[in-house]
Design a protein around this motif. Sequence first.
Motif, PDB file in Angstrom:
ATOM      1  N   SER A 163       0.833  -1.209   0.000  1.00 28.24           N
ATOM      2  CA  SER A 163       0.000   0.000   0.000  1.00 28.24           C
ATOM      3  C   SER A 163       0.862   1.252   0.000  1.00 28.24           C
ATOM      4  O   SER A 163       0.482   2.282  -0.550  1.00 28.24           O
ATOM      5  CB  SER A 163      -0.913   0.001   1.220  1.00 28.24           C
ATOM      6  N   LYS A 191       3.214   1.421  -3.580  1.00 28.03           N
ATOM      7  CA  LYS A 191       2.592   1.695  -4.873  1.00 28.03           C
ATOM      8  C   LYS A 191       2.583   3.180  -5.257  1.00 28.03           C
ATOM      9  O   LYS A 191       2.615   3.516  -6.426  1.00 28.03           O
ATOM     10  CB  LYS A 191       1.175   1.127  -4.925  1.00 28.03           C
ATOM     11  N   ASP A 192       2.545   4.065  -4.268  1.00 27.78           N
ATOM     12  CA  ASP A 192       2.481   5.484  -4.667  1.00 27.78           C
ATOM     13  C   ASP A 192       3.217   6.412  -3.688  1.00 27.78           C
ATOM     14  O   ASP A 192       2.823   7.545  -3.476  1.00 27.78           O
ATOM     15  CB  ASP A 192       1.022   5.928  -4.833  1.00 27.78           C
ATOM     16  N   TYR A 232       5.711   8.019  -4.092  1.00 28.24           N
ATOM     17  CA  TYR A 232       6.251   9.213  -4.767  1.00 28.24           C
ATOM     18  C   TYR A 232       5.414  10.466  -4.550  1.00 28.24           C
ATOM     19  O   TYR A 232       5.892  11.577  -4.738  1.00 28.24           O
ATOM     20  CB  TYR A 232       6.406   8.955  -6.274  1.00 28.24           C
ATOM     21  N   ASP A 275       5.938   4.070 -11.951  1.00 30.12           N
ATOM     22  CA  ASP A 275       6.681   5.251 -12.375  1.00 30.12           C
ATOM     23  C   ASP A 275       6.938   6.121 -11.137  1.00 30.12           C
ATOM     24  O   ASP A 275       6.014   6.748 -10.611  1.00 30.12           O
ATOM     25  CB  ASP A 275       5.841   6.001 -13.407  1.00 30.12           C
ATOM     26  N   HIS A 300      -2.930  12.524  -5.539  1.00 31.72           N
ATOM     27  CA  HIS A 300      -2.129  12.499  -6.762  1.00 31.72           C
ATOM     28  C   HIS A 300      -2.321  13.738  -7.631  1.00 31.72           C
ATOM     29  O   HIS A 300      -1.645  13.876  -8.644  1.00 31.72           O
ATOM     30  CB  HIS A 300      -2.464  11.260  -7.596  1.00 31.72           C
ATOM     31  N   LYS A 317      -4.463   2.803 -13.591  1.00 31.19           N
ATOM     32  CA  LYS A 317      -3.152   2.204 -13.786  1.00 31.19           C
ATOM     33  C   LYS A 317      -2.709   1.479 -12.505  1.00 31.19           C
ATOM     34  O   LYS A 317      -2.049   0.445 -12.555  1.00 31.19           O
ATOM     35  CB  LYS A 317      -2.148   3.292 -14.168  1.00 31.19           C
ATOM     36  N   ILE A 318      -3.075   2.048 -11.373  1.00 32.71           N
ATOM     37  CA  ILE A 318      -2.692   1.420 -10.104  1.00 32.71           C
ATOM     38  C   ILE A 318      -3.559   0.189  -9.815  1.00 32.71           C
ATOM     39  O   ILE A 318      -3.066  -0.849  -9.395  1.00 32.71           O
ATOM     40  CB  ILE A 318      -2.801   2.435  -8.937  1.00 32.71           C
TER      41      ILE A 318
END
Lengths: 288, 484
Positions: free
Chosen positions: A17, A20-21, A23, A58, B416, B450-451
């Motif tokens: 969790s 994954k993100d 960033y 990414d 995001h 995409k996730i």
Amino acid sequence: MSKLRRTMLYVPGSKPSMIKDIYIYKPDSIMFDLEDSVSLKEKDSARFLVSEALQNVDYRGIETVVRINGLDTEFGQEDLKMMVKAQPNVIRLPKTETAEDVEEVERIIVELEEEYGIEKGKTKMMAAIESATGVMNAMSIAKSSNRLIGIAIGAEDYVTNIKTKRTPEGTELLFARCQLLNAARSAGIAALDTVYSDVENMEGFRKEVEHIKSLGFDGKSIINPRQIEIVHEVFTPTVEEYEDALQVLDAIKRAEESGSGVISLNGKMIDKPIVERARRVIELSKIN
Amino acid sequence: MDKYKIDYKDKGKIKRKNKVREDLEKVIDELEIKDSMTISFHHHFRNGDLVGDMVMKILENKGIKNLTIFPSSLTSAHDHFGQYIKSGLIGRICTSGLRGKLGKDISSGILEEPVIIRSHGGRARAIISGDEKIDVAFIAAPHCDVQGNANGFQGKSPCGSLGYAQVDAKYADKAVILTDDLTEEVALPYSIPSYDIDYVVEIENVGIKEKIMSGATRSVTNPKELLIAKKTAQIIEALDIVKNNFSFQTGSGGSSLAVTKYLKESMIKKNVVADFALGGITGHIVKLHEEGFIKKLMDVQSFDLSAVSSLKENKNHFEIDASYYADYSNTGNSVNRLDVVILSALEIDTKFNVNVITGSDGVFRGASGGHSDTAAGSEVCIVVAPLVRGRIATVKEKVLNIITPGSTIDVLVTDHGVAVNPNRIDIIDKLKESKVKIMDINELKDMAEKITGKPEKVEYTDKVVGLIEYRDGTIIDKVYQVKQ
């Protein structure tokens, strides 16, 4: 300007969790951990997870670092195999005590790069120093490989090793921090400070960041995204610093234009280190 | 003929009517509740509600059938209400929220009639307009006198505002107060006046006050929620909303709570104070009020115990009823003067439509609340949500069910990125001049996909299990039975 490494954010390799993100918090570097934050039962799955993430997510150009398990454990070799293939920007070695520790890992990386057809030298390394022996060998460690982009101090193991514990003032770490910093500067690589584990104590954290910044560190390993803002704030020049730096650069420009050899500003002589510092301040200000 | 007729007969002392009954069963007998009637109760105690079930048990024992229950919302305290549907006691439900086991039961189709989902303002409108007629309102009141004057902030089990129940008391054919703090002394100030009340019953426990908290007092430490909150505060600042005497409403979700903290910083920086904060009032809002950053609190629902005690102690903390809060047909309602509202979403689609009632599996797990009311009334409506929850995308091509039409949502803030409704050119222009980067909502949808990958479609049957009524009384969506 050299790569900014104010914040190196730890992410446990076993937490999809977060992986994954991660960033979205915009640290300067992301450090996926396969070592201490991953339980023995999860070592394999974490390795796969981090490898998949590195190849599929990414990370928006943010530097990726993987902390592998030591080669003296049953996981180290396998970590290295999969990570060199997955190609994070940097592989971080834990508990480095001697230059040979780095060299040994490098030998394996060279073989793996060749095996996978990866450009030689592409896989960078950094070394964490976490013991009295490591601290005493900081200089030779820092200079042990061209792949090294920096060295970091891991305080928890170190203070246990020297038979003390961490204090808010950090006196017990002063020697190690200075030793490491000078080794890094001498080798021309980055110096990164240890984590601050009390994520609720933002005031104490800020003090520590101010302290390590004044010692000369490039940045700090951090364990929670909430810590990023404070580090970046502390490392951002103030408006006054920015304006002073602009004046310095302006004075140089004028001196160069008029062909004057001696440069002074408000009655003070400006020499090379002052100019260098001013340039660094301007660069840091632009980033922020 | 003299046009002034004199009538001197039958004058005398009024025979006082005793409203107090010794137990609830007696009241129910006197009320002569029959099959197919409509009864209501409120959800100010949220998960700590005891009265709803108390009433249902008695009515079930009396063999009543096919009742419409008309609570202001249903919570986990009503998880077992499926049994009253199966027994035939409940034939129809109108509510704002539906979740937990009851949500699953309804989604699986155990109720013949579709549940009517209304917003808080929409419920008040339906009652006042006569679209819905409440035969008997059963009102849990933490403090009440023998005449029926009642409030929610005194007594041993205070729940704070009785804003939803005020409407029921006023418009129900009969209204019953259940209290665990019955007093001979006149209960002033009252939230519900004695003239709206027909019966008063003393019971042991009116509700569990600790359970009114919806997690709203916690301090927010989740970095994702903080990130979203910070971005939201930046937007509010860029839109120049934080001015002297501005007004706002925040929900009780983490990001929404954290916005309050950043708003304070913004107010300090600009040296301004807010006129009022509206809606569900939290301890965070109370603190800002007590520190002088918000002049008035308008409270339709107290979200935690600090809000409850503030309602009692602070003279500029006002209780308002659901119609005054958000009723579409009430021209003086409060949502229509809100500068900014921060709302959450279970799902939001590329047309900015928001779902806060069903989960990604199509099952009831939320509440309409004041969502559509505040979105429509406010000058700027900001939805805050993580792009992905667990493995489920929040931003989608199409929401499963619409509670709030996208035409009333202005900005979406995710972890995001930020998207602005293309209708709000004014907001887009202002944000372009700021540091806030705007993305197309389709980009956010793509990032989420995409996730998570594309989820399998929820399979429904043809049976309608819920109707979503917009605040103006029109039906804007149907909820279908989920295939088992």
